[in-house]
Design a protein around this motif. Structure first.
Motif, PDB file in Angstrom:
ATOM      1  N   GLY A 242     -58.816 -43.504 121.041  1.00 58.37           N
ATOM      2  CA  GLY A 242     -59.881 -43.440 120.054  1.00 58.37           C
ATOM      3  C   GLY A 242     -59.494 -42.676 118.810  1.00 58.37           C
ATOM      4  O   GLY A 242     -59.728 -43.128 117.680  1.00 58.37           O
ATOM      5  N   ILE A 243     -58.885 -41.527 118.977  1.00 57.70           N
ATOM      6  CA  ILE A 243     -58.515 -40.714 117.817  1.00 57.70           C
ATOM      7  C   ILE A 243     -57.345 -41.345 117.061  1.00 57.70           C
ATOM      8  O   ILE A 243     -57.236 -41.214 115.832  1.00 57.70           O
ATOM      9  CB  ILE A 243     -58.194 -39.262 118.255  1.00 57.70           C
ATOM     10  N   GLU A 244     -56.494 -42.086 117.773  1.00 58.95           N
ATOM     11  CA  GLU A 244     -55.380 -42.781 117.103  1.00 58.95           C
ATOM     12  C   GLU A 244     -55.870 -43.933 116.235  1.00 58.95           C
ATOM     13  O   GLU A 244     -55.182 -44.326 115.287  1.00 58.95           O
ATOM     14  CB  GLU A 244     -54.368 -43.272 118.142  1.00 58.95           C
ATOM     15  N   TRP A 245     -57.039 -44.475 116.536  1.00 57.01           N
ATOM     16  CA  TRP A 245     -57.616 -45.487 115.644  1.00 57.01           C
ATOM     17  C   TRP A 245     -57.824 -44.901 114.248  1.00 57.01           C
ATOM     18  O   TRP A 245     -57.587 -45.579 113.245  1.00 57.01           O
ATOM     19  CB  TRP A 245     -58.945 -45.992 116.210  1.00 57.01           C
ATOM     20  N   ALA A 277     -65.863 -28.970 117.395  1.00 56.90           N
ATOM     21  CA  ALA A 277     -65.258 -28.710 116.090  1.00 56.90           C
ATOM     22  C   ALA A 277     -63.750 -28.920 116.139  1.00 56.90           C
ATOM     23  O   ALA A 277     -63.162 -29.505 115.222  1.00 56.90           O
ATOM     24  CB  ALA A 277     -65.590 -27.297 115.628  1.00 56.90           C
ATOM     25  N   LYS A 278     -63.131 -28.472 117.198  1.00 56.31           N
ATOM     26  CA  LYS A 278     -61.676 -28.597 117.324  1.00 56.31           C
ATOM     27  C   LYS A 278     -61.253 -30.056 117.363  1.00 56.31           C
ATOM     28  O   LYS A 278     -60.341 -30.486 116.641  1.00 56.31           O
ATOM     29  CB  LYS A 278     -61.201 -27.872 118.589  1.00 56.31           C
ATOM     30  N   PHE A 279     -61.937 -30.848 118.182  1.00 55.12           N
ATOM     31  CA  PHE A 279     -61.567 -32.256 118.341  1.00 55.12           C
ATOM     32  C   PHE A 279     -61.815 -33.033 117.053  1.00 55.12           C
ATOM     33  O   PHE A 279     -60.962 -33.815 116.597  1.00 55.12           O
ATOM     34  CB  PHE A 279     -62.357 -32.871 119.500  1.00 55.12           C
ATOM     35  N   ASN A 280     -62.968 -32.828 116.441  1.00 59.40           N
ATOM     36  CA  ASN A 280     -63.294 -33.617 115.261  1.00 59.40           C
ATOM     37  C   ASN A 280     -62.556 -33.147 114.020  1.00 59.40           C
ATOM     38  O   ASN A 280     -62.361 -33.926 113.079  1.00 59.40           O
ATOM     39  CB  ASN A 280     -64.805 -33.625 115.047  1.00 59.40           C
TER      40      ASN A 280
END
Length: 507
Positions: A242-245, A277-280
Motif C-alpha cells: 500500500g505505501i509503495e503505491w 503519525a509515524k506511518f503517514n
C-alpha cells in the motif's frame, strides 16, 4: 525563633516548588516556522445518495428538498473546505451503448441534477472538490449482467473519454470550477477495487486521463489526484504494498499528479502511541520531496474490536462496514486527534469518511438494513429506521466541524516544539492576523501549561468533554468563553479526555 520561622518558610517554598506542575515550560508558536502553507483545509466525503436521490433510485426520492436543506444548514456551520464526491458513470450520466458498443452519455438526467446539488453548494461556498468514480463501470458495486465487458479496465480510452466529457460539462458548461482534482478509481490497490491492485492498469489510466486533460485545455481547472491508495492495505495480488503505491506514483507519475491523495482507517491505539503519525509521515515522504501537496481523501478510525461487531449485530440497520463508535463521545476525540496529527506531519487537508449514513450501503446494493454507519447523522433516520433521532447531529460533528471551520483555506500550519506532556497534542494555524490552536488530551489527567504566541490576541474557547458540550439554539458548537485576552502568552487548561480549541477567528 526568627531562624525557625525562616526555615519554615523555606521548607514551604521548596515544598510548593517540588509539588508544582512539571508543565510550566512555555511552548512557543513561531509564525516563521511553518510545517506547511497554502492549507487546503479539512472537510468530508459527501456523495449524492445513489439509493435515494431520484424517483429512479432504489428507495425512491427520499432526499427531499427539506433533507437537502438540513444538510446545507449544518454544512453552513461546519464550513468544510475539502469535499470528496464519488459516484459511478452508470449511476449518473452513462445511459447506454450504441450498436458499436460506444457509450452513450446524457447529462440531462435527474441523477446528474442530484449530483449538482452538491457541486452547486461547493461552488457557492468556495470549496475544493475532489471528484471521482468508484471504478470502471460495471466492474464493481452494482455489476450489471453482461455489461462487464463494455470497458476493459481503468486504462480503457473509451472510459477516459467519457470522464473528459463529464469534466467538460461540469466545469466548462456548468461553471463548477470548484472541481480541482479528479480521482480515477477508488482505492485501486484494494482487493475490492475494479483494478484489484493492478498498478500498471491504474497508472496507464491515470496518465491517459492527465494527457487528455492537458489536450482539452481542462488543465487550467483540474488535475489528477492519486494514487488514492489505502496505505495500510497490502494486496497479495499487487506488485506493490500500500505505501509503495504512493512511492511509485511519485517516482513514475509525478508529472501527471496535481496532488497526492491517500486513505487511512486508523485506530485509537495507533493515534495514541504515535504509529499513525509515524506511518503517514513515511507515506508522505516522496510526495513532499517532490514539492507537491498530499491530502487524506478518506480518513476514519476503525476498530476491529469484538464490541464493534457485536454492536453491528444488535443494530438492525447497520451493515458490516460500519463504525459504531460514531455514536460515542470518544469518536470526536479520535477524529480530532487524527486531524491534528495529519496537519502536523504536513498533510494539506483531510476529508472525513463520512458525512451521512444515508449515502451508502454495503456493496452499494441498496439494502436498507445494511447502511454504512460512519456518518455525522442519518438524513433518512425517519424513513429508513423509523427513528427521527437518527437525524440529529452526533457527538463527533462537534470536534470535526471546529477543525474545518477554524482552519481556513490558505492557512499556514505552524510547528511547535515537541510537547513532553502526557497525552497532549496540538496544532496551530495562522491566517492573516488570526490564530487557531486545537488541542487534545487523551490522558486521564488535566494538564496546564503556557503557550507563547506571536501577538497580543483575543481568543474564544471551545471545550468538548464527555457530558459538557456547549451548544447554541441550533445545536451547533458554542464557545464556553469569549474575549480571552492573551498578551503574547496564553495559559492552557485542558481537562482529561477532552478537546479544546482556541481561536481569534469570529464568524
Amino acid at each position: 525563633m526568627r531562624i525557625i520561622q525562616l526555615l519554615s518558610l523555606l521548607t514551604c517554598l521548596l515544598s510548593q516548588y517540588a509539588c508544582s506542575p512539571k508543565n510550566e515550560a512555555i511552548i512557543t508558536i513561531n509564525p516563521n516556522n511553518e510545517i506547511s502553507n497554502n492549507f487546503i483545509g479539512n472537510g468530508v466525503q459527501w456523495d449524492a445518495y445513489p439509493h435515494a436521490s431520484t424517483e429512479n433510485s432504489d428507495w425512491g426520492k427520499l432526499m427531499t428538498e427539506d433533507k437537502w436543506q438540513m444538510n446545507y444548514e449544518r454544512l453552513d456551520y461546519m464550513q468544510p473546505k475539502l469535499l470528496r464526491v464519488v459516484y459511478q458513470a452508470n449511476w449518473r450520466y452513462l445511459v447506454g451503448f450504441d450498436k458499436a458498443n460506444n457509450p452513450i452519455v446524457n447529462f440531462d438526467t435527474p441523477e446528474v441534477e442530484a449530483l449538482e446539488k452538491i457541486l452547486s453548494y461547493a461552488q457557492k461556498n468556495n470549496m475544493t472538490v475532489l471528484l471521482g468514480e468508484w471504478g470502471t463501470p460495471f466492474h464493481v458495486h452494482d455489476v450489471a449482467e453482461n455489461l462487464g465487458d463494455k470497458f476493459s479496465g481503468a486504462n480503457d480510452p473509451k472510459w477516459i473519454d467519457i470522464i473528459i466529457e463529464s469534466l467538460q460539462y461540469f466545469i466548462i458548461d456548468k461553471g463548477y470550477t470548484c472541481i480541482k482534482y479528479y480521482n480515477l478509481v477508488n482505492e485501486p490497490n484494494g482487493t475490492w477495487a475494479s483494478t484489484n491492485g493492478n498498478f500498471k492498469e491504474w497508472s496507464e489510466g491515470a496518465q491517459l486521463l492527465a494527457s487528455k486533460i492537458r489536450e482539452t485545455g481542462l488543465a487550467e481547472y483540474v488535475s489528477v489526484a492519486g494514487p488514492d491508495a489505502v496505505t495500510l492495505h497490502d494486496n497479495p495480488d499487487s506488485e506493490y504494498t500500500g505505501i509503495e503505491w504512493v512511492d511509485e506514483c511519485a517516482k513514475q507519475l509525478d508529472a501527471d499528479m496535481g496532488i497526492y491523495e491517500v486513505h487511512d482507517y486508523t485506530s485509537t491505539e495507533s493515534l495514541q502511541n504515535g504509529e499513525f503519525a509515524k506511518f503517514n509521515s513515511r507515506a508522505a515522504k516522496y510526495p513532499l520531496e517532490k514539492g507537491k501537496q498530499i491530502i487524506f481523501g478518506e480518513l476514519g478510525c476503525h476498530t476491529g474490536k469484538p464490541e464493534n461487531k457485536a454492536r453491528i449485530e444488535q443494530d438492525p440497520h447497520a451493515g458490516i462496514d460500519s463504525q459504531m463508535d460514531i455514536f460515542d463521545y470518544s469518536y470526536g476525540i479520535d477524529m480530532a486527534d487524527a486531524a491534528i496529527q495529519a496537519m502536523n506531519i504536513g498533510y494539506s487537508g483531510t476529508a472525513a469518511w463520512a458525512l451521512d449514513d444515508a449515502m451508502h450501503t454495503d456493496g452499494d446494493l441498496g439494502d436498507k438494513n445494511k447502511l454504512k454507519r460512519w456518518g455525522m447523522w442519518n438524513s433518512l433516520g425517519t424513513e429508513l429506521c423509523n427513528n427521527p433521532q437518527e437525524e440529529e447531529m452526533r457527538p463527533w460533528f462537534y470536534t470535526w466541524s471546529l477543525m474545518c471551520r477554524y482552519f481556513p483555506v490558505g492557512s499556514s500550519i505552524l510547528k511547535t516544539e515537541e510537547l513532553d506532556i502526557d497525552g497532549v497534542r496540538l496544532t496551530a494555524g495562522i491566517s492573516g492576523d488570526d490564530l487557531s490552536i486545537a488541542l487534545v488530551n487523551t490522558s486521564e489527567t488535566e494538564q496546564t501549561f503556557s503557550i507563547a504566541i506571536p501577538n497580543n490576541t483575543t481568543f474564544q474557547r471551545f471545550l468538548y468533554i464527555d457530558g459538557e458540550r456547549s451548544l447554541d439554539e441550533d445545536g451547533f458548537p458554542k464557545a464556553i468563553e469569549t474575549n480571552i485576552k492573551a498578551n503574547k502568552q496564553i495559559t492552557i487548561q485542558i481537562p482529561a479526555n477532552s478537546f479544546v480549541l482556541y481561536t481569534s477567528l469570529d464568524f
